[in-house]
Motif scaffolding. Structure first.
Motif, short mmCIF file in Angstrom:
data_model
loop_
_atom_site.label_atom_id
_atom_site.label_comp_id
_atom_site.label_asym_id
_atom_site.label_seq_id
_atom_site.Cartn_x
_atom_site.Cartn_y
_atom_site.Cartn_z
N LEU A 13 -0.20 -6.75 5.17
CA LEU A 13 -0.03 -5.45 4.53
C LEU A 13 1.34 -4.85 4.78
O LEU A 13 1.87 -4.93 5.89
N THR A 14 1.90 -4.24 3.74
CA THR A 14 3.11 -3.44 3.87
C THR A 14 2.82 -2.06 3.27
O THR A 14 2.55 -1.94 2.08
N TRP A 15 2.83 -1.05 4.12
CA TRP A 15 2.62 0.34 3.70
C TRP A 15 3.98 0.96 3.47
O TRP A 15 4.84 0.93 4.37
N MET A 30 -3.12 4.52 8.57
CA MET A 30 -1.83 4.34 9.22
C MET A 30 -1.75 5.12 10.53
O MET A 30 -1.21 4.62 11.52
N MET A 83 0.83 -1.20 0.00
CA MET A 83 0.00 0.00 0.00
C MET A 83 0.87 1.25 0.00
O MET A 83 1.97 1.25 0.55
N ASP A 84 0.35 2.31 -0.60
CA ASP A 84 1.02 3.62 -0.53
C ASP A 84 0.70 4.24 0.83
O ASP A 84 -0.46 4.47 1.16
N ALA A 85 1.74 4.49 1.61
CA ALA A 85 1.54 5.00 2.96
C ALA A 85 0.92 6.39 3.00
O ALA A 85 0.26 6.76 3.96
N CYS A 123 1.18 10.49 6.69
CA CYS A 123 0.57 9.23 6.23
C CYS A 123 -0.96 9.29 6.30
O CYS A 123 -1.54 10.13 6.98
N CYS A 124 -1.56 8.36 5.58
CA CYS A 124 -3.02 8.31 5.48
C CYS A 124 -3.66 7.99 6.84
O CYS A 124 -2.99 7.48 7.74
N GLY A 163 -2.83 5.91 0.78
CA GLY A 163 -3.65 4.78 1.20
C GLY A 163 -4.13 3.87 0.09
O GLY A 163 -4.98 3.01 0.32
N HIS A 167 8.18 2.63 6.47
CA HIS A 167 7.19 1.63 6.10
C HIS A 167 6.57 1.03 7.36
O HIS A 167 7.13 1.12 8.46
N GLU A 196 -3.80 0.90 -2.95
CA GLU A 196 -3.06 -0.34 -3.19
C GLU A 196 -2.13 -0.17 -4.39
O GLU A 196 -2.54 0.34 -5.44
#
Length: 395
Positions: free
Chosen positions: A205-207, A260, A78-80, A256-257, A83, A213, A85
């Motif tokens: 999940l990996t942001w 997060m 995911m884009d931190a 971050c979103c 938010g 990250h 994918e």
């Protein structure tokens, strides 16, 4: 002179116990030294890819591990910041067909306990706690180990599974020192019922974001969420250990979103570590001493291969000792010849993947995101080098 033990394993972590169990099953008497007052694991979650599961299968403990693990449906990147994918790896049938084993996440102490219980069932293993290795000397007929508690032990063969600050490594590679990456990891677990965010916990999940990250996945039958927040510390100081504070973490994750931000509310309960690895070594073994796990090839955690490589080490070492009879020096040499190229590649790969994941330059991030967005979830091209079964090299 006191007794000379047949095999001494220094370190009772995951790699040390895996080696202990495998070597003891060859019929050898093994003494395992642990510096702590009792055998156990600190930390939280652990990821075990197909190559790690293959090693656990070879050791004969896979069924017990499966009972305690969680099998995610996908690994989602995911884009931190926004938010969204970016990409995913589909686990399940197609993944297992490609690699022979699934992908598992588990609490570190659960995997450790499976190995410890397996060892405890064998009568040719001796466990010694409160034995922190102070020095090691190799003589012609045995190796002498002096512990901080004053005990002196002698062994015909010694396996140094004593971590990144390995004393055994100082015998084989005295110049090798941990290398600071300037990144800090906060590991923390949250009871599932306290997680207020709307996430599908069948997934891992990996942001990822600039210099940061966050990894999230469930363990313990999905009753607990394991989280690891990693960031580059701008206050890094080689001379002191007081860098990478929780205030700096909050500052680094400030853009971050909302998902997060909500996840990071629990971070103060965390277990903090400043991330180090070591430069790949050209030598692991003498005639009687060899290294295993982080002692041999401490790596950054970005490929989730630390424990997996220790397990691969253990299986390879057991195979070489089993195949070479009383010629321990030959076994240890064949072991290092096979394992060094593999682990060095992963050490370097982990550093590179960390740079890709944490990219700060906008052009690099755009290129990375474009590649990620355009690959399909069942495209395993980038994973084959890690997870495919590898035929043993003939020596």
């Amino acid at each position: 002179m006191g007794n000379v033990e047949e095999v001494i394993v220094v370190g009772g972590g995951i790699g040390g116990l895996a080696a202990t169990y495998g070597i003891a099953k060859l019929g050898k008497k093994v003494t395992v030294l642990e510096q702590a007052p009792e055998f156990g694991e600190v930390g939280a979650g652990l990821q075990v890819g197909p190559n790690g599961l293959r090693a656990l299968d070879a050791l004969g403990v896979l069924e017990e591990v499966y009972k305690l693990g969680v099998f995610p449906r996908r690994h989602v990147f995911m884009d931190a910041l926004d938010g969204k994918e970016l990409s995913a790896v589909q686990f399940g049938e197609s993944f297992e067909k490609s690699f022979g084993y699934p992908y598992l996440v588990i609490h570190r102490s659960d995997l450790h306990s499976v190995l410890l219980k397996a060892c405890q069932k064998l009568t040719n293993i001796t466990f010694l706690t409160n034995h922190k290795l102070a020095s090691i000397e190799e003589l012609s007929n045995y190796v002498e180990l002096r512990c901080e508690n004053g005990e002196v032990l002698r062994g015909e063969t010694v396996v140094g599974a004593d971590g990144i600050h390995s004393v055994a490594r100082q015998l084989v590679n005295p110049a090798s020192k941990p290398v600071a990456s300037r990144y800090v990891a906060y590991r923390f677990t949250v009871p599932m019922e306290e997680m207020t965010i709307n996430i599908d916990w069948d997934e891992k999940l990996t942001w990822i974001g600039p210099g940061i990250h966050l990894v999230q996945y469930p363990v313990r039958h999905k009753s607990v969420i394991n989280q690891v927040a990693v960031f580059k510390s701008n206050s890094y100081n080689e001379e002191t250990g007081d860098w990478g504070s929780i205030d700096e973490l909050r500052e680094m994750f400030a853009d971050c979103c909302p998902t997060m931000q909500e996840s990071l509310k629990f971070v103060q309960e965390g277990f903090v570590s400043r991330l180090h690895d070591i430069e790949p070594l050209e030598k692991w073994s003498t005639n009687r001493v060899t290294l295993l796990g982080d002692g041999a090839h401490a790596m950054l955690q970005y490929l989730a291969q630390g424990a997996c490589q220790a397990l691969e080490d253990a299986v390879c070492l057991v195979e070489k000792l089993g195949a070479n009879g009383s010629n321990v020096a030959k076994a240890l040499n064949e072991y290092q010849q096979e394992r060094i190229p593999r682990t060095a590649e992963i050490q370097r790969g982990a550093r590179t993947w960390g740079e890709i994941k944490h990219a700060e330059d906008p052009a690099t991030r755009l290129l990375r995101d474009t590649i990620m967005l355009n690959r399909s979830a069942d495209d395993y091209t980038y994973l084959e080098w890690l997870y495919k079964e590898r035929k043993l090299t003939s020596v």
